[in-house]
Every structure is written in structure tokens, then in C-alpha cells.
Design a protein around this motif. Structure first.
Motif, PDB file in Angstrom:
ATOM      1  N   ALA A   1       0.894  -1.277  -0.094  1.00 17.12           N
ATOM      2  CA  ALA A   1      -0.201  -0.039  -0.006  1.00 17.12           C
ATOM      3  C   ALA A   1       0.706   1.258  -0.259  1.00 17.12           C
ATOM      4  CB  ALA A   1      -0.831  -0.017   1.235  1.00 17.12           C
ATOM      5  N   THR A   2       2.126   1.046   0.769  1.00 17.32           N
ATOM      6  CA  THR A   2       2.908   2.351   0.847  1.00 17.32           C
ATOM      7  C   THR A   2       3.505   2.564  -0.684  1.00 17.32           C
ATOM      8  OG1 THR A   2       3.518   1.922   2.896  1.00 17.32           O
ATOM      9  CG2 THR A   2       5.023   3.286   1.766  1.00 17.32           C
ATOM     10  N   ALA A   3       3.871   1.522  -1.289  1.00 22.84           N
ATOM     11  CA  ALA A   3       4.530   1.398  -2.698  1.00 22.84           C
ATOM     12  C   ALA A   3       3.495   2.326  -3.602  1.00 22.84           C
ATOM     13  CB  ALA A   3       4.887   0.124  -3.028  1.00 22.84           C
ATOM     14  N   ARG A   4       2.164   1.617  -3.369  1.00 18.21           N
ATOM     15  CA  ARG A   4       1.290   2.284  -4.536  1.00 18.21           C
ATOM     16  C   ARG A   4       0.834   3.639  -4.059  1.00 18.21           C
ATOM     17  NH1 ARG A   4      -2.402  -1.437  -3.237  1.00 18.21           N
ATOM     18  NH2 ARG A   4      -2.180  -2.646  -5.207  1.00 18.21           N
ATOM     19  N   GLN A   5       1.010   4.157  -2.715  1.00 23.74           N
ATOM     20  CA  GLN A   5       0.581   5.728  -2.651  1.00 23.74           C
ATOM     21  C   GLN A   5       1.627   6.497  -2.924  1.00 23.74           C
ATOM     22  OE1 GLN A   5      -0.830   6.092   1.489  1.00 23.74           O
ATOM     23  NE2 GLN A   5      -2.042   4.468   1.139  1.00 23.74           N
ATOM     24  N   LEU A   6       3.022   6.122  -2.905  1.00 21.90           N
ATOM     25  CA  LEU A   6       4.100   6.850  -3.484  1.00 21.90           C
ATOM     26  C   LEU A   6       4.197   6.826  -4.739  1.00 21.90           C
ATOM     27  CD1 LEU A   6       6.705   5.465  -0.828  1.00 21.90           C
ATOM     28  CD2 LEU A   6       5.680   7.646  -0.813  1.00 21.90           C
ATOM     29  N   GLY A   7       3.826   5.886  -5.394  1.00 17.46           N
ATOM     30  CA  GLY A   7       3.720   5.676  -6.825  1.00 17.46           C
ATOM     31  C   GLY A   7       2.894   6.695  -7.506  1.00 17.46           C
ATOM     32  N   THR A   8       1.648   6.798  -6.725  1.00 17.25           N
ATOM     33  CA  THR A   8       0.679   7.689  -6.969  1.00 17.25           C
ATOM     34  C   THR A   8       1.068   9.211  -7.060  1.00 17.25           C
ATOM     35  OG1 THR A   8      -1.072   6.160  -6.238  1.00 17.25           O
ATOM     36  CG2 THR A   8      -1.915   8.304  -6.585  1.00 17.25           C
ATOM     37  N   LEU A   9       2.094   9.532  -5.823  1.00 14.95           N
ATOM     38  CA  LEU A   9       2.665  10.668  -5.943  1.00 14.95           C
ATOM     39  C   LEU A   9       3.633  11.053  -7.011  1.00 14.95           C
ATOM     40  CD1 LEU A   9       3.074  10.963  -2.075  1.00 14.95           C
ATOM     41  CD2 LEU A   9       1.182  12.001  -3.438  1.00 14.95           C
ATOM     42  N   GLN A  10       3.717  10.239  -7.990  1.00 14.51           N
ATOM     43  CA  GLN A  10       4.745  10.250  -9.084  1.00 14.51           C
ATOM     44  C   GLN A  10       6.093   9.733  -8.796  1.00 14.51           C
ATOM     45  OE1 GLN A  10       3.090  11.011 -12.040  1.00 14.51           O
ATOM     46  NE2 GLN A  10       1.240  11.161 -10.859  1.00 14.51           N
ATOM     47  N   MET A  11       6.281   9.146  -7.605  1.00  8.77           N
ATOM     48  CA  MET A  11       7.410   8.735  -7.554  1.00  8.77           C
ATOM     49  C   MET A  11       7.818   7.448  -8.370  1.00  8.77           C
ATOM     50  SD  MET A  11       8.197   9.203  -3.329  1.00  8.77           S
ATOM     51  CE  MET A  11       7.677  10.759  -2.583  1.00  8.77           C
ATOM     52  N   THR A  12       9.126   7.195  -8.538  1.00  3.86           N
ATOM     53  CA  THR A  12       9.638   5.787  -9.189  1.00  3.86           C
ATOM     54  C   THR A  12       9.798   4.956  -7.720  1.00  3.86           C
ATOM     55  OG1 THR A  12      10.638   6.693 -10.941  1.00  3.86           O
ATOM     56  CG2 THR A  12      11.628   4.776 -10.316  1.00  3.86           C
ATOM     57  N   VAL A  13       8.970   3.829  -8.060  1.00  2.00           N
ATOM     58  CA  VAL A  13       8.953   3.011  -6.662  1.00  2.00           C
ATOM     59  C   VAL A  13       9.630   1.617  -6.879  1.00  2.00           C
ATOM     60  CG1 VAL A  13       7.542   1.890  -4.996  1.00  2.00           C
ATOM     61  CG2 VAL A  13       6.702   4.090  -6.024  1.00  2.00           C
ATOM     62  N   LEU A  14      10.751   1.426  -5.908  1.00  2.00           N
ATOM     63  CA  LEU A  14      11.297   0.087  -5.899  1.00  2.00           C
ATOM     64  C   LEU A  14      10.768  -0.760  -5.102  1.00  2.00           C
ATOM     65  CD1 LEU A  14      15.048   1.658  -6.155  1.00  2.00           C
ATOM     66  CD2 LEU A  14      13.206   1.070  -8.178  1.00  2.00           C
ATOM     67  N   VAL A  15      10.085  -1.868  -5.478  1.00  3.44           N
ATOM     68  CA  VAL A  15       9.539  -2.838  -4.812  1.00  3.44           C
ATOM     69  C   VAL A  15      10.372  -3.854  -4.082  1.00  3.44           C
ATOM     70  CG1 VAL A  15       7.298  -4.310  -4.666  1.00  3.44           C
ATOM     71  CG2 VAL A  15       7.502  -2.329  -6.100  1.00  3.44           C
ATOM     72  N   GLY A  16      10.804  -3.591  -2.983  1.00  2.00           N
ATOM     73  CA  GLY A  16      11.703  -4.704  -2.346  1.00  2.00           C
ATOM     74  C   GLY A  16      10.894  -5.672  -1.891  1.00  2.00           C
ATOM     75  N   ALA A  17      11.310  -6.723  -2.357  1.00  2.00           N
ATOM     76  CA  ALA A  17      10.755  -8.064  -1.825  1.00  2.00           C
ATOM     77  C   ALA A  17      11.643  -9.216  -1.613  1.00  2.00           C
ATOM     78  CB  ALA A  17       9.571  -8.419  -2.707  1.00  2.00           C
ATOM     79  N   ARG A  18      11.676 -10.041  -0.881  1.00  2.00           N
ATOM     80  CA  ARG A  18      12.604 -11.223  -0.853  1.00  2.00           C
ATOM     81  C   ARG A  18      12.237 -12.524  -1.785  1.00  2.00           C
ATOM     82  NH1 ARG A  18      11.331 -13.967   4.957  1.00  2.00           N
ATOM     83  NH2 ARG A  18       9.064 -13.654   5.116  1.00  2.00           N
ATOM     84  N   ASP A  19      11.087 -12.549  -2.174  1.00  2.00           N
ATOM     85  CA  ASP A  19      10.337 -13.674  -3.101  1.00  2.00           C
ATOM     86  C   ASP A  19      10.207 -12.816  -4.268  1.00  2.00           C
ATOM     87  OD1 ASP A  19       9.454 -16.525  -3.268  1.00  2.00           O
ATOM     88  OD2 ASP A  19       8.044 -15.102  -4.193  1.00  2.00           O
ATOM     89  N   ALA A  20      11.085 -13.672  -5.314  1.00  2.00           N
ATOM     90  CA  ALA A  20      11.104 -13.013  -6.536  1.00  2.00           C
ATOM     91  C   ALA A  20       9.464 -12.869  -7.536  1.00  2.00           C
ATOM     92  CB  ALA A  20      12.062 -13.760  -7.691  1.00  2.00           C
ATOM     93  N   GLU A  21       8.955 -14.243  -7.109  1.00  2.00           N
ATOM     94  CA  GLU A  21       7.557 -14.376  -7.443  1.00  2.00           C
ATOM     95  C   GLU A  21       6.492 -13.268  -6.965  1.00  2.00           C
ATOM     96  OE1 GLU A  21       6.796 -15.859 -10.447  1.00  2.00           O
ATOM     97  OE2 GLU A  21       4.795 -14.694 -10.203  1.00  2.00           O
ATOM     98  N   ARG A  22       6.459 -13.256  -5.812  1.00  4.83           N
ATOM     99  CA  ARG A  22       5.742 -12.401  -5.115  1.00  4.83           C
ATOM    100  C   ARG A  22       6.238 -10.693  -5.308  1.00  4.83           C
ATOM    101  NH1 ARG A  22       6.433 -16.193  -0.881  1.00  4.83           N
ATOM    102  NH2 ARG A  22       7.823 -15.146   0.501  1.00  4.83           N
ATOM    103  N   GLY A  23       7.507 -10.704  -5.394  1.00  2.00           N
ATOM    104  CA  GLY A  23       8.029  -9.120  -6.007  1.00  2.00           C
ATOM    105  C   GLY A  23       7.524  -8.984  -7.434  1.00  2.00           C
ATOM    106  N   ARG A  24       7.458  -9.803  -8.162  1.00  2.00           N
ATOM    107  CA  ARG A  24       6.986  -9.437  -9.599  1.00  2.00           C
ATOM    108  C   ARG A  24       5.685  -9.337  -9.931  1.00  2.00           C
ATOM    109  NH1 ARG A  24      10.891 -13.531 -11.233  1.00  2.00           N
ATOM    110  NH2 ARG A  24      12.996 -12.637 -11.650  1.00  2.00           N
ATOM    111  N   THR A  25       4.708 -10.076  -9.207  1.00  2.00           N
ATOM    112  CA  THR A  25       3.323 -10.002  -8.960  1.00  2.00           C
ATOM    113  C   THR A  25       2.964  -8.714  -8.567  1.00  2.00           C
ATOM    114  OG1 THR A  25       3.308 -12.499  -8.523  1.00  2.00           O
ATOM    115  CG2 THR A  25       1.386 -11.083  -7.843  1.00  2.00           C
ATOM    116  N   ALA A  26       3.601  -8.177  -7.411  1.00  2.00           N
ATOM    117  CA  ALA A  26       3.500  -6.881  -6.947  1.00  2.00           C
ATOM    118  C   ALA A  26       3.773  -5.636  -7.958  1.00  2.00           C
ATOM    119  CB  ALA A  26       4.230  -6.577  -5.587  1.00  2.00           C
ATOM    120  N   GLU A  27       4.857  -5.904  -8.623  1.00  2.00           N
ATOM    121  CA  GLU A  27       5.158  -5.128  -9.555  1.00  2.00           C
ATOM    122  C   GLU A  27       4.112  -4.893 -10.712  1.00  2.00           C
ATOM    123  OE1 GLU A  27       9.403  -4.835 -11.726  1.00  2.00           O
ATOM    124  OE2 GLU A  27       7.887  -6.418 -12.950  1.00  2.00           O
ATOM    125  N   ARG A  28       3.638  -6.194 -11.181  1.00  2.00           N
ATOM    126  CA  ARG A  28       2.896  -6.386 -12.167  1.00  2.00           C
ATOM    127  C   ARG A  28       1.612  -5.359 -11.976  1.00  2.00           C
ATOM    128  NH1 ARG A  28       4.715 -11.207 -13.405  1.00  2.00           N
ATOM    129  NH2 ARG A  28       3.110 -11.980 -11.748  1.00  2.00           N
TER     130      ARG A  28
END
Ligand code: NAP
Length: 250
Positions: A18-45
């Protein structure tokens, strides 16, 4: 002006997503830190599908190599970092709940690895890049259960809680926050600890009475503080003060 670059750890779900989404909505480039590649890519998508500038960044905050590799990637790709939200955190597993007198060091170490050593490792690895930003913000996602004042107030809602690992890890994170704020007080960087309040996420079996989005509002507020904003505070949801936002006691 170029976009601000924000990194959120543990951003694949819950308050971090939710934080990544809100920062992205503020026009920031968001780096989605995640320890699991599949979960990270799903969030990125999911974030990209909403039109946000989001990129999965592999990052296990308990793994020194992963932390170094993440910092090197940010350095190469962006050369600086404007916002770091140390959000990744864990609670006790099933069977680990115990009175203070029955707490095992193994449990304590496990929780501290993620909740205390993780934010220190990630912050230290990224500090050179945060210092290159015009006015970086560091947010350590803490909790009111890390407030000794709140937890020892006989009239407070949390007085009945008696557990060492998670509360003491957040109390340690609060002190970590205060010490970085002091070290960096002559720089434009502000360092604060966030109390999201009790939010419905996997961390608590989705039992919280606030939403992850409401929890994220606290981190986003601290990540976007103006130049005259505070540094070195525990700020956020104030359950004992009727539910507004404000400064909590250490
Ligand atoms: P959550 O839904 O369980 O999310 C926790 C996130 O941290 C997940 O993305 C998880 O990744 C990640 N994570 C755990 N260990 C990690 C590691 N070693 N490296 C990288 N990422 C890791 O919980 P949440 O409620 O959103 O919690 C977010 C933060 O808010 C935590 O610091 C928590 O202590 C704090 N907080 C929560 C509440 C609440 O009521 N929910 C209240 C106060 C404070 P995986 O999916 O891979 O496990």
C-alpha cells in the motif's frame, strides 16, 4: 524535475504494498523490495497495471549479499535514493508465543534479524545514495508496541500485552531511529519511526481494525515531510488518544 526514487522493503503485500502504491501515485519511481521473486514480480505487475512506475528489487533484509546487491543496483540505475521505507517486519510464528521468562534466544534473534538488524543494514548500505538526494527521508516502520510509554501505561489499551521479541524489537528500532536522526541532524535527511496502527494484514491474521492503506498513510506522511518537518520522532496512529495522528511517546 526528475522523479523521486523511493524504495520500500517488504513491499509485496500488506502495508508495504500500500505504501509503494501511494508513493507511486505521488509520481515517485517506486522500487518494490521483496525477498521472493515471484511475490515481488506479482506486486510489480499489479502496480504497473495501475499506471505506476514500479520495479521489483530483490531484497532480503536479513541477507548481507542481497542488501549489498540491492544498493549496487540502485546506485547503477538511479545514482541516488530520495525515500527509504524500512517496512519489512515479522512477528512470532506459531508456537513461539511465550511469557518474557519463557522467551528463547532463538526467537529473539529471529525477530531482531528482520526488525532491527535489517533496517540498520539496509540504511547503512543506502546512506551514501540517500546523502546524494536533495532531501532524503528515511521511515522506519515501527509500532506502538515498541513504545515503552504506551506499553507500561496501566490505563492504556496495550497494558495487558506481555511479550519480549516483537515489542522489544520495535523499541530497539525506535532508538535506532533516534540515533540516525541525531547523526544526520546537520544534513537535509529526516529519519522518523512510523506507527501504522493495528492494520488488517497477514502479520496479524488480518485481525486489525485499520486497513493497510490507512497504515501506509503514516509512512507516506513521513516520507514526504517538508524541509521544516520533524526528525527523530515516533509518529502515527494514537490509539490511546482517541485515534488521531500525532507523536507517540518513546
Ligand atoms: P505483512 O503483510 O506480513 O508484510 C510484511 C512484509 O515484510 C512482507 O512483504 C514480507 O515478505 C516482508 N518481509 C518479511 N521478512 C522479510 C525479509 N527478511 N526481507 C524482506 N522482506 C521481508 O505485514 P504488515 O502488517 O504489512 O507489516 C509491515 C510493517 O508494519 C512491519 O514492519 C510491521 O511490524 C509493521 N506494523 C504492522 C502493524 C499491523 O497491525 N499490521 C502494526 C504496527 C506495525 P514475504 O511476503 O516474503 O513474507
Amino acid at each position: 524535475m526528475t522523479n523521486m526514487i523511493a524504495l520500500v522493503t517488504g513491499a509485496n503485500k500488506g502495508i508495504g504494498l500500500a505504501t509503494a502504491r501511494q508513493l507511486g501515485t505521488l509520481q515517485m519511481t517506486v522500487l518494490v523490495g521483496a525477498r521472493d521473486a515471484e511475490r515481488g514480480r506479482t506486486a510489480e505487475r499489479a502496480l504497473r497495471a495501475e499506471g505506476l512506475d514500479a520495479t521489483f528489487l530483490p531484497l532480503d533484509v536479513t541477507d548481507a549479499e542481497s542488501v549489498t546487491a540491492a544498493a549496487e543496483w540502485v546506485e547503477k540505475k538511479h545514482g541516488r535514493l530520495d525515500v527509504l521505507v524500512n517496512n519489512a517486519g515479522i512477528v512470532l510464528g506459531d508456537g513461539e508465543r511465550a511469557l518474557p521468562s519463557e522467551t528463547t534466544l532463538a526467537t529473539l534473534r529471529r525477530v531482531y534479524e528482520t526488525n532491527v538488524f535489517g533496517p540498520v543494514a539496509v540504511t547503512n548500505a543506502l546512506l551514501p545514495l540517500l546523502l546524494r538526494a536533495p532531501a532524503a527521508r528515511i521511515v522506519n516502520v515501527s509500532s506502538e508496541v515498541g513504545s515503552i510509554g504506551v506499553m507500561t501505561d496501566p490505563a492504556g489499551a496495550l497494558f495487558a500485552l506481555t511479550s519480549v521479541p516483537y515489542p522489544s524489537s520495535k523499541a530497539a528500532l525506535n532508538m535506532v531511529t533516534a540515533m540516525y536522526a541525531k547523526e544526520l541532524r546537520d544534513t537535509p535527511i529526516k529519519v522518523n519511526a512510523a506507527n501504522p496502527g493495528y492494520c488488517a494484514t497477514d502479520l496479524n491474521g488480518n485481525s486489525g481494525f485499520r486497513t493497510p492503506e490507512q497504515g501506509a498513510e503514516v509512512s507516506v506522511h513521513l516520507a514526504t515531510l517538508p524541509a521544516h518537518g520533524p526528525s527523530g520522532l515516533l509518529w502515527g496512529f494514537q490509539m490511546d488518544a482517541g485515534g488521531g495522528y500525532g507523536v507517540l511517546p518513546w
